[in-house]
Scaffold this active site. Structure first.
Site, mmCIF file in Angstrom:
data_model
loop_
_atom_site.group_PDB
_atom_site.id
_atom_site.type_symbol
_atom_site.label_atom_id
_atom_site.label_comp_id
_atom_site.label_asym_id
_atom_site.label_seq_id
_atom_site.Cartn_x
_atom_site.Cartn_y
_atom_site.Cartn_z
ATOM 1 N N CYS A 75 -11.589 -3.779 2.924
ATOM 2 C CA CYS A 75 -11.129 -5.175 3.006
ATOM 3 C C CYS A 75 -11.549 -5.726 4.366
ATOM 4 C CB CYS A 75 -9.620 -5.283 2.786
ATOM 5 S SG CYS A 75 -8.612 -4.242 3.862
ATOM 6 N N GLY A 114 -0.994 2.487 -3.566
ATOM 7 C CA GLY A 114 -1.517 2.640 -4.907
ATOM 8 C C GLY A 114 -1.795 1.419 -5.737
ATOM 9 N N GLY A 115 -2.093 0.261 -5.145
ATOM 10 C CA GLY A 115 -2.400 -0.902 -5.956
ATOM 11 C C GLY A 115 -3.573 -0.661 -6.888
ATOM 12 N N ALA A 134 -5.402 6.543 -1.397
ATOM 13 C CA ALA A 134 -4.624 5.780 -2.375
ATOM 14 C C ALA A 134 -3.597 4.871 -1.738
ATOM 15 C CB ALA A 134 -3.937 6.745 -3.340
ATOM 16 N N ASP A 168 -3.824 11.005 -0.117
ATOM 17 C CA ASP A 168 -3.600 10.212 1.083
ATOM 18 C C ASP A 168 -3.003 11.124 2.149
ATOM 19 O OD1 ASP A 168 -3.662 7.005 1.595
ATOM 20 O OD2 ASP A 168 -2.251 7.982 2.942
#
Length: 422
Positions: free
Chosen positions: A346, A226-227, A223, A246
């Site tokens: 990402c 947390g976005g 997480a 996490d």
């Protein structure tokens, strides 16, 4: 300062010192910059935007600057700041210091202003050629996600307008607003009231791929701050069970603060200590949705974190791929029959994306790929070029978004365990 082609010397030195601190610090540049703003009283509010923009720009142009510095005898950090400011503003050789002008010209010849921005191994690994590299060195937009628990993005846009901030809707995400120009959004009443979070549109779309429903049991395995966790909470209208795991307690503390500001009550935060591991095991076979937003190279967010290009090493990639594989093995058993596993990174590098999922599906025949385009359609998003061969794949060059890869997988509806609703 606008009438002078270059800022005063003390401000150039301040930018140079902060650039060097960001290069040498193990953490993210935004943390280093924020600490400098707290400690250096000279950097008042009206200067902070200029300093942050200059330092981040220097980090994006690091390869170019290092090339230029080889042509400056006795170069110091403040020379790098001057080279950057001169190059960006198009100040010709002969202005104030002809040697720096000649260094800029030499660096432009040697690097083409793009290739030299990254180490050679990374240039070769990244897709898109020179244009792809250019997109990764561009300044990224500031994008917000409206907190759907409290207001629509149209309401948020009006609120920000009242506070002097202009924005426009994002092309794909139904929650997103992109600012027309940079502003100190964290000083707004809208931020203090939990009306939005800063989140790139690509990251918002990854949350949409989870497509949770009211009452679902959801696990966010990595997480962080947390976005995506907060977006998932909003999608379920703050119902059901959402457990955020996490390994880093400081990131989870940031998530706790953000959730309180957003008015979220159903979220359960679980550091991965002994108690957290026990909670994870209790969820085996019963989660409707498991999100594995795995640690990765970060090559998709180089425009926001340009230091990654220089801190990442080629031999880091096998370690990251192995860590991602382990996370998938650990959290896949939590998915209930008929439930959904969403894997995201990402990254623009195939071993962390398509290669990782190909291996997982080969070793886990109980899972099948779900077309990400179909999932986006159910959320009111036209997939278009956002989806490639069934998986979500976006990048700054083609979409103007941060680079992300995500795969949506579904577990077969065979008999399985059940989770305790905590």
């Amino acid at each position: 300062m606008q009438r002078d082609p270059l800022p005063p010397p003390w401000l150039v030195h301040a930018c140079a010192d902060l650039y060097r601190a960001c290069v040498e610090a193990p953490g993210a540049p935004d943390k280093v910059i924020a600490r400098a703003f707290r400690e250096d009283r000279r950097l008042v509010d009206e200067l902070r935007g200029f300093v942050a923009d200059t330092v981040q720009g220097m980090l994006r142009a690091r390869g170019f600057l290092e090339t230029a510095m080889r042509h400056v005898g006795g170069a110091r950090d403040h020379h790098a700041a001057l080279v950057f400011l001169k190059a960006r503003r198009g100040i010709p050789a002969g202005t104030r210091d002809a040697a720096l002008g000649r260094a800029i010209e030499a660096a432009e010849r040697e690097t083409g202003r793009v290739d030299g921005f990254f180490p050679a191994w990374l240039r070769e690994a990244l897709p898109g050629g020179v244009e792809g590299l250019r997109a990764l060195t561009a300044e990224p937009p500031v994008t917000l996600r409206a907190n759907a628990l409290r207001l629509t993005r149209e309401d948020l846009a009006e609120w920000l307008w009242d506070e002097g901030i202009e924005s426009r809707p994002t092309e794909h995400s139904p929650w997103g607003l992109t600012l027309d120009r940079r502003a100190n959004i964290f000083r707004t009443d809208a931020f203090r009231e939990g009306a939005f979070e800063m989140q790139d549109e690509a990251s918002q779309l990854v949350a949409l791929l989870c497509a949770p429903r009211r009452g679902d049991i959801i696990v966010d395995s990595c997480a962080g701050a947390g976005g995506k966790t907060l977006a998932l909470s909003a999608m379920t209208e703050d119902t059901g069970t959402l457990v955020a795991f996490d390994t880093a307690s400081f990131r989870l503390e940031a998530l706790r603060e953000r959730a309180a500001r957003a008015g979220i009550r159903s979220l359960q935060i679980a550091p991965l200590d002994a108690a957290g591991e026990a909670r994870r095991l209790r969820l085996t076979g019963g989660a409707d949705i498991v999100l594995v937003d795995a640690p990765c190279s970060g090559t998709g967010v180089l425009r926001r974190n340009p230091d990654i290009a220089w801190k990442l090493r080629e031999d880091d990639l096998p370690r990251l791929v192995a860590e991602q594989e382990q996370l998938l093995r650990t959290y896949a058993p939590l998915v209930k029959p008929g439930g959904r596993l969403v894997y995201a990174v990402c990254s623009l590098l195939a071993p962390e994306g398509t290669g990782q999922i190909a291996r997982f599906l080969r070793d886990h025949p109980e899972f099948r790929r779900v077309d990400a385009g179909g999932v986006l359609k159910t959320c009111g998003v036209r997939p278009g070029t956002l989806v490639t061969r069934g998986d979500f794949a976006v990048d700054p060059l083609r979409h103007g978004l941060d680079g992300f890869y995500a795969a949506v997988l579904e577990r077969g509806k065979q008999a399985g365990g059940s989770a305790v609703r905590e």
